[in-house]
Design a protein around this motif. Sequence first.
Motif, PDB file in Angstrom:
ATOM      1  N   THR A 319       0.829  -1.209   0.000  1.00  0.00           N
ATOM      2  CA  THR A 319       0.000   0.000   0.000  1.00  0.00           C
ATOM      3  C   THR A 319       0.862   1.256   0.000  1.00  0.00           C
ATOM      4  OG1 THR A 319      -1.783  -1.152   1.178  1.00  0.00           O
ATOM      5  CG2 THR A 319      -1.780   1.253   1.278  1.00  0.00           C
ATOM      6  N   ILE A 320       1.907   1.260   0.812  1.00  0.00           N
ATOM      7  CA  ILE A 320       2.807   2.415   0.852  1.00  0.00           C
ATOM      8  C   ILE A 320       3.467   2.626  -0.504  1.00  0.00           C
ATOM      9  CG2 ILE A 320       4.993   3.234   1.821  1.00  0.00           C
ATOM     10  CD1 ILE A 320       4.104   2.027   4.500  1.00  0.00           C
ATOM     11  N   ARG A 321       3.948   1.563  -1.111  1.00  0.00           N
ATOM     12  CA  ARG A 321       4.621   1.694  -2.413  1.00  0.00           C
ATOM     13  C   ARG A 321       3.669   2.198  -3.485  1.00  0.00           C
ATOM     14  NH1 ARG A 321       7.969  -3.424  -4.005  1.00  0.00           N
ATOM     15  NH2 ARG A 321       8.855  -1.899  -5.454  1.00  0.00           N
ATOM     16  N   GLU A 322       2.413   1.762  -3.436  1.00  0.00           N
ATOM     17  CA  GLU A 322       1.441   2.245  -4.411  1.00  0.00           C
ATOM     18  C   GLU A 322       1.195   3.741  -4.239  1.00  0.00           C
ATOM     19  OE1 GLU A 322      -3.192   1.476  -5.822  1.00  0.00           O
ATOM     20  OE2 GLU A 322      -2.159  -0.026  -4.595  1.00  0.00           O
ATOM     21  N   LEU A 323       1.071   4.199  -2.997  1.00  0.00           N
ATOM     22  CA  LEU A 323       0.831   5.625  -2.749  1.00  0.00           C
ATOM     23  C   LEU A 323       2.045   6.465  -3.139  1.00  0.00           C
ATOM     24  CD1 LEU A 323      -1.090   5.295   0.610  1.00  0.00           C
ATOM     25  CD2 LEU A 323      -2.009   6.204  -1.530  1.00  0.00           C
ATOM     26  N   LEU A 324       3.252   5.948  -2.873  1.00  0.00           N
ATOM     27  CA  LEU A 324       4.452   6.666  -3.299  1.00  0.00           C
ATOM     28  C   LEU A 324       4.508   6.775  -4.817  1.00  0.00           C
ATOM     29  CD1 LEU A 324       7.112   5.161  -0.859  1.00  0.00           C
ATOM     30  CD2 LEU A 324       6.188   7.494  -0.827  1.00  0.00           C
ATOM     31  N   ALA A 325       4.100   5.728  -5.511  1.00  0.00           N
ATOM     32  CA  ALA A 325       4.094   5.762  -6.973  1.00  0.00           C
ATOM     33  C   ALA A 325       3.117   6.794  -7.512  1.00  0.00           C
ATOM     34  CB  ALA A 325       3.757   4.376  -7.525  1.00  0.00           C
ATOM     35  N   ARG A 326       2.086   7.103  -6.728  1.00  0.00           N
ATOM     36  CA  ARG A 326       1.118   8.132  -7.122  1.00  0.00           C
ATOM     37  C   ARG A 326       1.623   9.540  -6.829  1.00  0.00           C
ATOM     38  NH1 ARG A 326      -4.667   5.807  -4.804  1.00  0.00           N
ATOM     39  NH2 ARG A 326      -4.568   3.721  -5.778  1.00  0.00           N
ATOM     40  N   GLY A 327       2.739   9.641  -6.120  1.00  0.00           N
ATOM     41  CA  GLY A 327       3.307  10.946  -5.838  1.00  0.00           C
ATOM     42  C   GLY A 327       3.039  11.490  -4.455  1.00  0.00           C
ATOM     43  N   LEU A 328       2.389  10.712  -3.572  1.00  0.00           N
ATOM     44  CA  LEU A 328       2.183  11.187  -2.207  1.00  0.00           C
ATOM     45  C   LEU A 328       3.502  11.166  -1.454  1.00  0.00           C
ATOM     46  CD1 LEU A 328      -0.789  10.389  -3.072  1.00  0.00           C
ATOM     47  CD2 LEU A 328      -1.206  10.046  -0.623  1.00  0.00           C
ATOM     48  N   PRO A 329       3.777  12.167  -0.635  1.00  0.00           N
ATOM     49  CA  PRO A 329       5.040  12.187   0.109  1.00  0.00           C
ATOM     50  C   PRO A 329       5.046  11.155   1.228  1.00  0.00           C
ATOM     51  CG  PRO A 329       3.697  14.094   0.670  1.00  0.00           C
ATOM     52  CD  PRO A 329       3.001  13.400  -0.457  1.00  0.00           C
ATOM     53  N   LEU A 330       6.211  10.558   1.454  1.00  0.00           N
ATOM     54  CA  LEU A 330       6.329   9.498   2.444  1.00  0.00           C
ATOM     55  C   LEU A 330       5.895   9.965   3.823  1.00  0.00           C
ATOM     56  CD1 LEU A 330       7.202   6.606   3.106  1.00  0.00           C
ATOM     57  CD2 LEU A 330       9.562   7.436   3.329  1.00  0.00           C
ATOM     58  N   GLN A 331       6.260  11.207   4.196  1.00  0.00           N
ATOM     59  CA  GLN A 331       5.926  11.692   5.535  1.00  0.00           C
ATOM     60  C   GLN A 331       4.416  11.867   5.735  1.00  0.00           C
ATOM     61  OE1 GLN A 331       7.771  13.293   3.289  1.00  0.00           O
ATOM     62  NE2 GLN A 331       7.432  15.520   3.295  1.00  0.00           N
ATOM     63  N   GLN A 332       3.660  11.980   4.648  1.00  0.00           N
ATOM     64  CA  GLN A 332       2.211  12.069   4.770  1.00  0.00           C
ATOM     65  C   GLN A 332       1.576  10.692   4.941  1.00  0.00           C
ATOM     66  OE1 GLN A 332       0.163  13.556   1.272  1.00  0.00           O
ATOM     67  NE2 GLN A 332      -1.568  14.313   2.471  1.00  0.00           N
ATOM     68  N   ILE A 333       2.190   9.683   4.339  1.00  0.00           N
ATOM     69  CA  ILE A 333       1.646   8.322   4.372  1.00  0.00           C
ATOM     70  C   ILE A 333       1.975   7.599   5.670  1.00  0.00           C
ATOM     71  CG2 ILE A 333       1.710   6.075   3.210  1.00  0.00           C
ATOM     72  CD1 ILE A 333       2.737   7.621   0.698  1.00  0.00           C
ATOM     73  N   LEU A 334       3.226   7.715   6.122  1.00  0.00           N
ATOM     74  CA  LEU A 334       3.748   6.870   7.200  1.00  0.00           C
ATOM     75  C   LEU A 334       2.959   6.892   8.505  1.00  0.00           C
ATOM     76  CD1 LEU A 334       7.648   7.105   7.049  1.00  0.00           C
ATOM     77  CD2 LEU A 334       6.251   5.037   6.868  1.00  0.00           C
ATOM     78  N   PRO A 335       2.450   8.045   8.974  1.00  0.00           N
ATOM     79  CA  PRO A 335       1.786   8.024  10.285  1.00  0.00           C
ATOM     80  C   PRO A 335       0.662   7.005  10.410  1.00  0.00           C
ATOM     81  CG  PRO A 335       2.243  10.282   9.645  1.00  0.00           C
ATOM     82  CD  PRO A 335       2.588   9.423   8.454  1.00  0.00           C
ATOM     83  N   ALA A 336      -0.050   6.718   9.331  1.00  0.00           N
ATOM     84  CA  ALA A 336      -1.153   5.751   9.397  1.00  0.00           C
ATOM     85  C   ALA A 336      -0.678   4.333   9.650  1.00  0.00           C
ATOM     86  CB  ALA A 336      -1.966   5.801   8.099  1.00  0.00           C
ATOM     87  N   PHE A 337       0.621   4.075   9.464  1.00  0.00           N
ATOM     88  CA  PHE A 337       1.196   2.752   9.681  1.00  0.00           C
ATOM     89  C   PHE A 337       2.080   2.716  10.934  1.00  0.00           C
ATOM     90  CE2 PHE A 337       0.344   3.456   5.253  1.00  0.00           C
ATOM     91  CZ  PHE A 337      -0.130   2.243   4.764  1.00  0.00           C
ATOM     92  N   THR A 338       2.277   3.871  11.562  1.00  0.00           N
ATOM     93  CA  THR A 338       3.259   3.964  12.650  1.00  0.00           C
ATOM     94  C   THR A 338       2.715   4.778  13.824  1.00  0.00           C
ATOM     95  OG1 THR A 338       4.324   5.863  11.530  1.00  0.00           O
ATOM     96  CG2 THR A 338       5.218   3.677  11.066  1.00  0.00           C
ATOM     97  N   ARG A 339       2.938   6.075  13.805  1.00  0.00           N
ATOM     98  CA  ARG A 339       2.628   6.920  14.963  1.00  0.00           C
ATOM     99  C   ARG A 339       1.145   6.940  15.319  1.00  0.00           C
ATOM    100  NH1 ARG A 339       4.822  12.533  13.949  1.00  0.00           N
ATOM    101  NH2 ARG A 339       3.014  12.657  12.556  1.00  0.00           N
ATOM    102  N   ASN A 340       0.266   7.017  14.321  1.00  0.00           N
ATOM    103  CA  ASN A 340      -1.165   7.059  14.629  1.00  0.00           C
ATOM    104  C   ASN A 340      -1.602   5.826  15.413  1.00  0.00           C
ATOM    105  OD1 ASN A 340      -1.147   9.368  13.104  1.00  0.00           O
ATOM    106  ND2 ASN A 340      -2.535   8.621  11.512  1.00  0.00           N
ATOM    107  N   VAL A 341      -1.080   4.670  15.006  1.00  0.00           N
ATOM    108  CA  VAL A 341      -1.453   3.418  15.685  1.00  0.00           C
ATOM    109  C   VAL A 341      -0.918   3.419  17.110  1.00  0.00           C
ATOM    110  CG1 VAL A 341      -1.652   0.935  15.379  1.00  0.00           C
ATOM    111  CG2 VAL A 341      -1.076   2.373  13.411  1.00  0.00           C
ATOM    112  N   ALA A 342       0.335   3.822  17.267  1.00  0.00           N
ATOM    113  CA  ALA A 342       0.942   3.838  18.602  1.00  0.00           C
ATOM    114  C   ALA A 342       0.205   4.774  19.544  1.00  0.00           C
ATOM    115  CB  ALA A 342       2.412   4.251  18.493  1.00  0.00           C
ATOM    116  N   GLU A 343      -0.229   5.924  19.039  1.00  0.00           N
ATOM    117  CA  GLU A 343      -0.953   6.866  19.900  1.00  0.00           C
ATOM    118  C   GLU A 343      -2.314   6.317  20.286  1.00  0.00           C
ATOM    119  OE1 GLU A 343      -0.911  10.601  17.858  1.00  0.00           O
ATOM    120  OE2 GLU A 343       1.173  11.030  18.440  1.00  0.00           O
ATOM    121  N   LEU A 344      -3.015   5.677  19.354  1.00  0.00           N
ATOM    122  CA  LEU A 344      -4.291   5.052  19.686  1.00  0.00           C
ATOM    123  C   LEU A 344      -4.120   3.981  20.748  1.00  0.00           C
ATOM    124  CD1 LEU A 344      -7.347   4.506  19.070  1.00  0.00           C
ATOM    125  CD2 LEU A 344      -6.538   2.795  17.427  1.00  0.00           C
TER     126      LEU A 344
END
Length: 406
Positions: A319-344
């Motif tokens: 999923t991350i690789r697909e979004l990067l291929a679309r041009g989304l910046p990595l720092q915008q994508i990553l929290p949904a797989f990392t920090r957001n989960v940890a905070e929840l």
Amino acid sequence: MSSADSAPLILLKNAELFAPDAQGKCQVLIGAGRVLEIREQGAESPRGIAVEIIDLHGRRVVPGFIDGHVHVTGGGGEGGFATRIPPLPLHRYTHNGVTSVVGLLGTDDCARTVRELVATVLGLREQGLGAWAWCGGYHLPPATLSGDVRSDIAFIDPILGVGELAISDHRSSQPTLDELLRVASEAHVGGLMSGKAGIVHLHLGDGVRGLDLVRRALAQSELPARVFNPTHVNRRRALFAESIELARHGCHVDITAFPVDEGEDAWSAADALQGYLESGAPAERVSVSSDAGGCLPCFDAQGRMSHMDIGSPGALLATIRELLARGLPLQQILPAFTRNVAELLRLPRKGVLAAGADADLLVLDEQSRICDVMLGGRWQVREGQAVARGPLDASPPSFDPGNGNN
């Protein structure tokens, strides 16, 4: 003294750090299983102490993924006992970048038990993985170890909340509003007592009622919105629209990285996360999980399973690789797989790379493939080669960093 305590320090130089926010070129100093310091790129190496220096040549370093929805004991069984899925081995998680998991029971909360779930989680911890669990399963009353949800959360270390309690699904217990509120209050108070997440992780089926029960629970109780954590919200497009509105009202919603056929009334994880971020809903209230080890069934009009697939931990990286291929910046994508989960989940040392955080990290190459995996300060994969194995592996498993779906 543990092996992590006695190992030399590790200094990662020339790292393009995403922590998950973009930090630029940095040095990362690691010791005793933790990140000790994030240093400026030009800082001198520590003197008078053993340090292993690794030059990453500008490769990106990111936090390890936290997968909040994993069938660590195996899922399935909707097509009979022969369709029960076995547990995944450790390397299936780590080699796909997953360094922390939350295990759960699903449809089968009868033959599979919370006792087995907790034992499996503890076994993953013994191998170094960050591992926790939800008590319960699809049905009411929730399956527990101690006899009730509140006590499971308060007294059993790995248990953070209850889930995946099913709603809007023909396999659910068809819970009423009062029943949902009772379970949610037990989870909430158990979390208050123990300092844990104390949430209800809700399986959403494809029923037309969607998230109506959650909206009613918020409107008719004093429970905080964060207690209700719906997952599989991208399985129907109308359901996803409902989930975005719930996120605006304080719920944390979870997208599932399952396969979506062309023309299907669903959003892929990449489409859903991109749509969520573009909607203007709070970016910190969304996550992506894999449903790894779980059954991904299709049912006919009579409710019988017609065919099935199996969730894979590699779906997160894909999923991350697909979004990067679309041009989304990595720092915008990553929290949904990392920090957001940890905070929840209220896991302050997970999901970020900062001084004091656990040294769970990935190194990505120029094609956004995983080439290195570190778990608790110890390498699992180096330059695409497995360097660690579980106690039941006869030899380290083969690893293809370009696959992303091992």
